[in-house]
Design a protein around this motif. Sequence first.
Motif, PDB file in Angstrom:
ATOM      1  N   LYS A   6     -42.845 -32.842 -89.892  1.00 57.06           N
ATOM      2  CA  LYS A   6     -42.550 -34.078 -90.601  1.00 57.06           C
ATOM      3  C   LYS A   6     -42.441 -35.226 -89.604  1.00 57.06           C
ATOM      4  O   LYS A   6     -41.753 -35.128 -88.590  1.00 57.06           O
ATOM      5  CB  LYS A   6     -41.243 -33.959 -91.387  1.00 57.06           C
ATOM      6  N   ARG A   7     -43.119 -36.332 -89.911  1.00 60.17           N
ATOM      7  CA  ARG A   7     -43.161 -37.468 -88.999  1.00 60.17           C
ATOM      8  C   ARG A   7     -42.336 -38.623 -89.555  1.00 60.17           C
ATOM      9  O   ARG A   7     -42.511 -39.018 -90.711  1.00 60.17           O
ATOM     10  CB  ARG A   7     -44.604 -37.900 -88.741  1.00 60.17           C
ATOM     11  N   ILE A   8     -41.438 -39.141 -88.729  1.00 61.02           N
ATOM     12  CA  ILE A   8     -40.535 -40.213 -89.148  1.00 61.02           C
ATOM     13  C   ILE A   8     -40.709 -41.421 -88.233  1.00 61.02           C
ATOM     14  O   ILE A   8     -40.718 -41.281 -87.008  1.00 61.02           O
ATOM     15  CB  ILE A   8     -39.067 -39.734 -89.107  1.00 61.02           C
ATOM     16  N   LEU A   9     -40.855 -42.597 -88.839  1.00 54.79           N
ATOM     17  CA  LEU A   9     -40.931 -43.838 -88.080  1.00 54.79           C
ATOM     18  C   LEU A   9     -39.602 -44.578 -88.208  1.00 54.79           C
ATOM     19  O   LEU A   9     -39.151 -44.872 -89.310  1.00 54.79           O
ATOM     20  CB  LEU A   9     -42.071 -44.726 -88.586  1.00 54.79           C
ATOM     21  N   ILE A  10     -38.982 -44.867 -87.061  1.00 55.17           N
ATOM     22  CA  ILE A  10     -37.737 -45.631 -87.015  1.00 55.17           C
ATOM     23  C   ILE A  10     -38.085 -47.083 -86.715  1.00 55.17           C
ATOM     24  O   ILE A  10     -38.729 -47.374 -85.698  1.00 55.17           O
ATOM     25  CB  ILE A  10     -36.806 -45.084 -85.912  1.00 55.17           C
ATOM     26  N   VAL A  11     -37.687 -47.987 -87.595  1.00 53.20           N
ATOM     27  CA  VAL A  11     -37.994 -49.409 -87.409  1.00 53.20           C
ATOM     28  C   VAL A  11     -36.675 -50.177 -87.307  1.00 53.20           C
ATOM     29  O   VAL A  11     -35.983 -50.386 -88.300  1.00 53.20           O
ATOM     30  CB  VAL A  11     -38.843 -49.967 -88.573  1.00 53.20           C
ATOM     31  N   ASP A  12     -36.329 -50.591 -86.099  1.00 51.12           N
ATOM     32  CA  ASP A  12     -35.054 -51.278 -85.868  1.00 51.12           C
ATOM     33  C   ASP A  12     -35.151 -52.017 -84.544  1.00 51.12           C
ATOM     34  O   ASP A  12     -35.755 -51.512 -83.599  1.00 51.12           O
ATOM     35  CB  ASP A  12     -33.907 -50.252 -85.820  1.00 51.12           C
ATOM     36  N   ASP A  13     -34.567 -53.195 -84.470  1.00 58.80           N
ATOM     37  CA  ASP A  13     -34.645 -53.965 -83.226  1.00 58.80           C
ATOM     38  C   ASP A  13     -33.494 -53.658 -82.265  1.00 58.80           C
ATOM     39  O   ASP A  13     -33.397 -54.264 -81.190  1.00 58.80           O
ATOM     40  CB  ASP A  13     -34.704 -55.474 -83.523  1.00 58.80           C
TER      41      ASP A  13
END
Length: 229
Positions: A6-13
């Motif tokens: 399972k592939r997860i993209l974390i989007v946070d600055d």
Amino acid sequence: MTQESKRILIVDDEEDLCEILQFNLESEGYITEIAYSAEEALGKDLKSFDLLLLDVMMGKMSGFKLIDTIRKELKIKVPVIFLTAKSTENDLLTGFNLGADDYISKPYSLKELIARVKVVLRRNAGVDNAVDKKIIQVENMVLDLNKKNFTIMDNRIELTRKEFEILKLFFENQTKVFSRDEILHQIWGYDVVVTDRTVDVNITRLRKKIGPYGEYLKNRPGLGYYFEV
């Protein structure tokens, strides 16, 4: 797919937060990538991810704007969990109305986050595939109806056309008992003359090919065959 794939993209600055999330998610067996802005996220192949973890408050483009773009313009249905300090009722409603699957307010415990990640992934497993009937998955076994491929743990297993169709029948109708006649008619049709023994031979071969999962293909004496995990 297995959890490990399972592939997860974390989007946070927030770089430190991203690293903590990445470490803990990868410790659970997930494959992760990080984007430090919504714009960077849009530069990735979003369809390749099984889940997006999005911060709401980011630079030029907010998480709300990002999911709106993903859903309306890109037409991508990848599950999304918002991670944010914005926790008012209006913020929650905005997130869900834009197509979020869950909304976790900061600060949060990593155990809670991982638990929610698992729930969302489990809830959405095969949703798109179930709609278009292109992929059928049972545990680590995957039938690709377009490519006519069958894989176990991403390893391709060669099936004959009839074996493929029999497995598809059982995957789509788990626990339902099919008599030999029913299997013959559904797989071979009414115009082909074959015997009950043909069904037994094909199922015996199929059991061997799917290895440890062969025990899921069961026989109910006097009634027929069924598939039960």
